[in-house]
Scaffold this active site. Sequence first.
Site, mmCIF file in Angstrom:
data_model
loop_
_atom_site.group_PDB
_atom_site.id
_atom_site.type_symbol
_atom_site.label_atom_id
_atom_site.label_comp_id
_atom_site.label_asym_id
_atom_site.label_seq_id
_atom_site.Cartn_x
_atom_site.Cartn_y
_atom_site.Cartn_z
ATOM 1 C CG HIS A 34 3.773 14.072 -18.320
ATOM 2 N ND1 HIS A 34 3.240 13.024 -19.054
ATOM 3 C CD2 HIS A 34 4.209 14.978 -19.236
ATOM 4 C CE1 HIS A 34 3.321 13.299 -20.336
ATOM 5 N NE2 HIS A 34 3.923 14.473 -20.491
ATOM 6 C CG HIS A 37 7.088 11.423 -20.487
ATOM 7 N ND1 HIS A 37 6.841 12.610 -19.856
ATOM 8 C CD2 HIS A 37 7.409 11.742 -21.756
ATOM 9 C CE1 HIS A 37 7.020 13.605 -20.708
ATOM 10 N NE2 HIS A 37 7.356 13.117 -21.872
ATOM 11 C CB SER A 185 1.699 18.250 -22.653
ATOM 12 O OG SER A 185 2.728 19.005 -23.243
HETATM 13 P P1 AMP Z 1 8.294 14.125 -25.204
HETATM 14 O O1 AMP Z 1 9.158 14.091 -23.988
HETATM 15 O O2 AMP Z 1 7.231 15.161 -25.157
HETATM 16 O O3 AMP Z 1 9.086 14.130 -26.480
HETATM 17 O O4 AMP Z 1 7.500 12.755 -25.206
HETATM 18 C C1 AMP Z 1 8.152 11.521 -25.161
HETATM 19 C C2 AMP Z 1 7.166 10.441 -25.474
HETATM 20 O O5 AMP Z 1 6.105 10.452 -24.520
HETATM 21 C C3 AMP Z 1 6.510 10.621 -26.861
HETATM 22 O O6 AMP Z 1 6.403 9.358 -27.488
HETATM 23 C C4 AMP Z 1 5.156 11.175 -26.508
HETATM 24 O O7 AMP Z 1 4.158 10.920 -27.472
HETATM 25 C C5 AMP Z 1 4.870 10.461 -25.194
HETATM 26 N N1 AMP Z 1 3.850 11.198 -24.434
HETATM 27 C C6 AMP Z 1 3.889 12.499 -24.092
HETATM 28 N N2 AMP Z 1 2.759 12.849 -23.452
HETATM 29 C C7 AMP Z 1 1.983 11.732 -23.404
HETATM 30 C C8 AMP Z 1 0.683 11.444 -22.869
HETATM 31 N N3 AMP Z 1 -0.057 12.365 -22.282
HETATM 32 N N4 AMP Z 1 0.225 10.180 -22.986
HETATM 33 C C9 AMP Z 1 0.963 9.229 -23.607
HETATM 34 N N5 AMP Z 1 2.185 9.431 -24.114
HETATM 35 C C10 AMP Z 1 2.698 10.666 -24.022
#
Ligand code: AMP
Length: 282
Positions: A34, A37, A185
């Site tokens: 999203h 990311h 998320s």
């Molecule tokens: P994930 O795929 O959920 O493991 O997230 C991958 C990276 O994207 C991690 O460093 C998360 O903290 C970051 N991330 C996920 N959601 C957000 C958001 N809403 N804003 C900023 N970074 C995000």
Amino acid sequence: MLVFNTIKKLKVYLNTLRVEKKSIGFVPTMGALHDGHISLVQQSVQDNDVTICSIFVNPIQFNNKKDLEKYPRAMVKDKKMLEDSGCDIVFNPSENEMYPEPIEAKYNFGSLETVMEGQFRPGHFNGVAVVVKRLFDIVEPDVAYFGQKDYQQLAVIKKLIEIENLHIKIVGCPIVREFDGLAMSSRNTRLNEKERKEASFIYNMLKEAKEQLLCNTPVKDVKNYIQDRFDSNSWFQLEYFEVAEPNRLEPVQVIKEQEKARLFIAAYLGDIRLIDNLEIYS
Ligand code: AMP
């Protein structure tokens, strides 16, 4: 944009970039991308010669089997979003490729492991650290980007860098939110229409708590207030609301003027666990 599924081919390619002295920025993700990311990818594109994003749903960081099974996957859309944002390389390994042998690493992150996410998701941060270390060894980036959305994870990664003595710069990027304040998320896609309408409650509670703390309301009273607000909202089950100092993330009882502290919430909306956080003083 190049896509690699194997470590060997990726490493060969990355070595050619290193010979050319290209700086490498790295964004590890679990896919179902999203704009949160993408903000990390864009930051890396701005800062580095080459940006690589990994997409790997890491089974060893899930302490709830159902959560792993239901984790959203959207490879075709993800690739398109990455290409559009200027990403150069996608690394999308299989589980076998990442973990050909059982994993035994065990890190000690001290207090980071016993509070908040550490307390409610036993083993989670060890699983995160193992995969991130493995990815760092494969990619050997100059800079790696993590979101403040997972603030405690960001603190764990900084600690991992210290423990392993790695020469990688860690950049924490701001939380990207939906129009109503809900932190973006991958799990949000699992909310039904009614749940989605209620979901901004978490951010609203963080904002209310912040306002109260800025007006010198004692931490204990703010905690009770937030607990009461969740208790009277039948959509949510509050797991924790915490006020913590922003490095070691230890709970704060009293906020002194201009002292840095951060607010953290984890709550279930239906069977979906959502987390969010907000700084009090910037
Ligand atoms: P994930 O795929 O959920 O493991 O997230 C991958 C990276 O994207 C991690 O460093 C998360 O903290 C970051 N991330 C996920 N959601 C957000 C958001 N809403 N804003 C900023 N970074 C995000």
